[in-house]
Write an enzyme that holds these catalytic residues in place. Structure first.
Site, mmCIF file in Angstrom:
data_model
loop_
_atom_site.group_PDB
_atom_site.id
_atom_site.type_symbol
_atom_site.label_atom_id
_atom_site.label_comp_id
_atom_site.label_asym_id
_atom_site.label_seq_id
_atom_site.Cartn_x
_atom_site.Cartn_y
_atom_site.Cartn_z
ATOM 1 N N GLU A 48 117.350 76.974 61.679
ATOM 2 C CA GLU A 48 117.493 75.104 62.092
ATOM 3 C C GLU A 48 118.979 74.996 62.042
ATOM 4 O OE1 GLU A 48 117.158 71.077 59.611
ATOM 5 O OE2 GLU A 48 115.694 72.347 59.161
ATOM 6 N N ARG A 52 125.481 68.398 61.815
ATOM 7 C CA ARG A 52 126.454 67.469 60.924
ATOM 8 C C ARG A 52 127.899 68.111 61.023
ATOM 9 N NH1 ARG A 52 122.928 68.540 55.415
ATOM 10 N NH2 ARG A 52 120.831 67.963 56.165
ATOM 11 N N THR A 75 118.598 67.550 61.846
ATOM 12 C CA THR A 75 119.116 66.267 61.548
ATOM 13 C C THR A 75 119.121 65.276 62.767
ATOM 14 O OG1 THR A 75 120.762 67.397 60.117
ATOM 15 C CG2 THR A 75 121.124 64.969 60.439
ATOM 16 N N LYS A 135 107.948 67.715 58.165
ATOM 17 C CA LYS A 135 108.953 68.151 57.097
ATOM 18 C C LYS A 135 108.876 67.393 55.875
ATOM 19 C CE LYS A 135 114.005 68.053 56.546
ATOM 20 N NZ LYS A 135 115.048 67.923 57.385
#
Length: 214
Positions: A48, A52, A75, A135
């Site tokens: 993953e 960011r 994200t 998640k």
């Protein structure tokens, strides 16, 4: 167009690949391929890459070329994030929460999504929508393994990948739960080892994480 059921099935297949999904914050695209190669060689193929850093999309594109890896974008917050991640080569998406717009964008882009939930109500809402692989985020701040165990009692049909504060020291407490398929963690790719290019050290951490029982 990807259906919710098909997305959930694929998300579960990806989560089944290894007990830990590395959660990666990568600043330099030059680190992308060797980092992915080290993690895959250590037994952690699902990666993953969080959106960011300015380099994140280029990192996803580079990691997508690594043999044996399954690279996802973390994200995801907006439909634009989804489109950009898919164009970069992401094979799945991960979100801290879930909105109708985000889910619809993932389905339209044929991007399997691991949507975030922290409460029973959020989990139930996603289950109604067709998602049964979620998640659990932020895991430790939301009560950790005891909270996830409690959620699992009335909702055994929903599975989770806890992320957020998960470490080598507490991963077992999550992986021992019947409603946990895998966990997400950043400790397998510490920034100091990445900056130093210590790929052998990262591979060793990956092997240790891959050996965790579940």
């Amino acid at each position: 167009m990807l259906t919710a059921k098909a997305a959930a099935v694929r998300a579960r297949e990806i989560c089944d690949l290894a007990p830990i999904v590395p959660v990666l914050v990568v600043d330099d695209v030059a680190h992308a391929a060797p980092l992915a190669e080290a993690l895959v060689a250590g037994g952690l193929p699902a990666l993953e890459v969080t959106l960011r850093t300015p380099a994140a999309l280029d990192v996803i594109a580079a990691m997508a070329q690594v043999s044996g890896g399954v690279v996802g974008a973390g994200t995801l917050v907006t439909p634009d994030d989804v489109k950009a991640a898919k164009e970069a080569g992401a094979q799945f998406g991960v979100s801290p929460g879930a909105t109708e717009a985000l889910i619809a964008a993932c389905e339209a882009e044929d991007l399997p999504l691991l949507p975030g939930a922290a409460t029973a109500s959020e989990a139930m809402g996603l289950y109604e929508r067709g998602y049964d692989m979620l998640k659990f985020f932020p895991a430790e701040a939301s009560g950790g393994a005891p909270a996830l165990k409690a959620i699992g009692a009335p909702l055994p049909q929903i599975s989770f990948c806890p992320t957020g504060g998960v470490s080598m020291g507490n991963a077992d407490s999550y992986l021992s739960l019947p409603n946990v398929v895998c966990a997400g963690g950043s400790w397998v790719a510490p920034k100091d080892l990445v900056r130093a290019g210590d790929w052998a050290g990262i591979e060793a951490l990956a092997k240790e994480a891959a050996a965790l029982a579940r």
